[in-house]
Design a protein around this motif. Structure first.
Motif, PDB file in Angstrom:
ATOM      1  N   PRO A 131      64.100 -41.859 -20.705  1.00 13.87           N
ATOM      2  CA  PRO A 131      64.379 -41.685 -19.267  1.00 13.87           C
ATOM      3  C   PRO A 131      65.075 -42.905 -18.643  1.00 13.87           C
ATOM      4  N   ALA A 132      64.717 -44.111 -19.073  1.00 12.07           N
ATOM      5  CA  ALA A 132      65.384 -45.313 -18.559  1.00 12.07           C
ATOM      6  C   ALA A 132      66.854 -45.331 -18.975  1.00 12.07           C
ATOM      7  N   ILE A 133      67.131 -44.920 -20.198  1.00 12.65           N
ATOM      8  CA  ILE A 133      68.507 -44.854 -20.673  1.00 12.65           C
ATOM      9  C   ILE A 133      69.285 -43.835 -19.858  1.00 12.65           C
ATOM     10  N   GLU A 134      68.706 -42.666 -19.685  1.00 12.38           N
ATOM     11  CA  GLU A 134      69.390 -41.597 -18.938  1.00 12.38           C
ATOM     12  C   GLU A 134      69.623 -41.986 -17.485  1.00 12.38           C
ATOM     13  N   ALA A 135      68.672 -42.695 -16.887  1.00  8.89           N
ATOM     14  CA  ALA A 135      68.833 -43.125 -15.500  1.00  8.89           C
ATOM     15  C   ALA A 135      69.969 -44.127 -15.362  1.00  8.89           C
TER      16      ALA A 135
END
Length: 140
Positions: A131-135
């Motif tokens: 999720p951090a990567i996608e954000a």
């Protein structure tokens, strides 16, 4: 950055772990050949996943200019080194039926430890890292 392939590999690995459970529960020695074949197959997926992480994902994140994500990537890479080493040692030890038949309880104990650690790591990546990567995907 599209990480769908990483997520799909996690599902494949989690499915492989789940497929081992009934074989182990119904008799390691009775299913030794099947267990060893599944460990070999799962290892192929895991080795591919690790190689792509090491050669593409972590370097891209660490060079992204996003200091928070770069730091997170470095921490995940460092943690994964120990987990990967433990899994690869486990897989190379238990990839033949003979030892499974001779030492089923040793296998059970090692599998519980190594596969639980691997499972928990993938769930952590799914919950926090991806999720951090996608954000931050627009900035990478």
């Amino acid at each position: 950055m599209n990480i769908d392939k990483f997520k799909h590999q996690h599902l494949d690995i989690l499915g492989a772990i789940a497929a081992l459970r009934p074989l182990v529960q119904t008799g390691i020695a009775d299913h030794a050949s099947d267990i060893s074949q599944r460990i070999i197959a799962m290892s192929g997926i895991i080795k591919l996943h690790l190689a792509v992480e090491d050669n593409f994902l972590y370097p891209a994140l660490e060079a992204s200019g996003n200091h928070s994500l770069a730091h997170m990537s470095k921490r995940y890479r460092d943690e994964m080194n120990g987990i990967a080493g433990a899994y690869l040692a486990f897989a190379s030890k238990w990839n033949t039926p003979r030892l499974l038949i001779e030492q089923p309880e040793v296998f059970r104990n090692e599998a519980n430890q190594v596969l639980k650690t691997l499972y928990e790591r993938m769930k952590k990546e799914d919950r926090e890292f991806y999720p951090a990567i996608e954000a931050s995907a627009a900035n990478i």
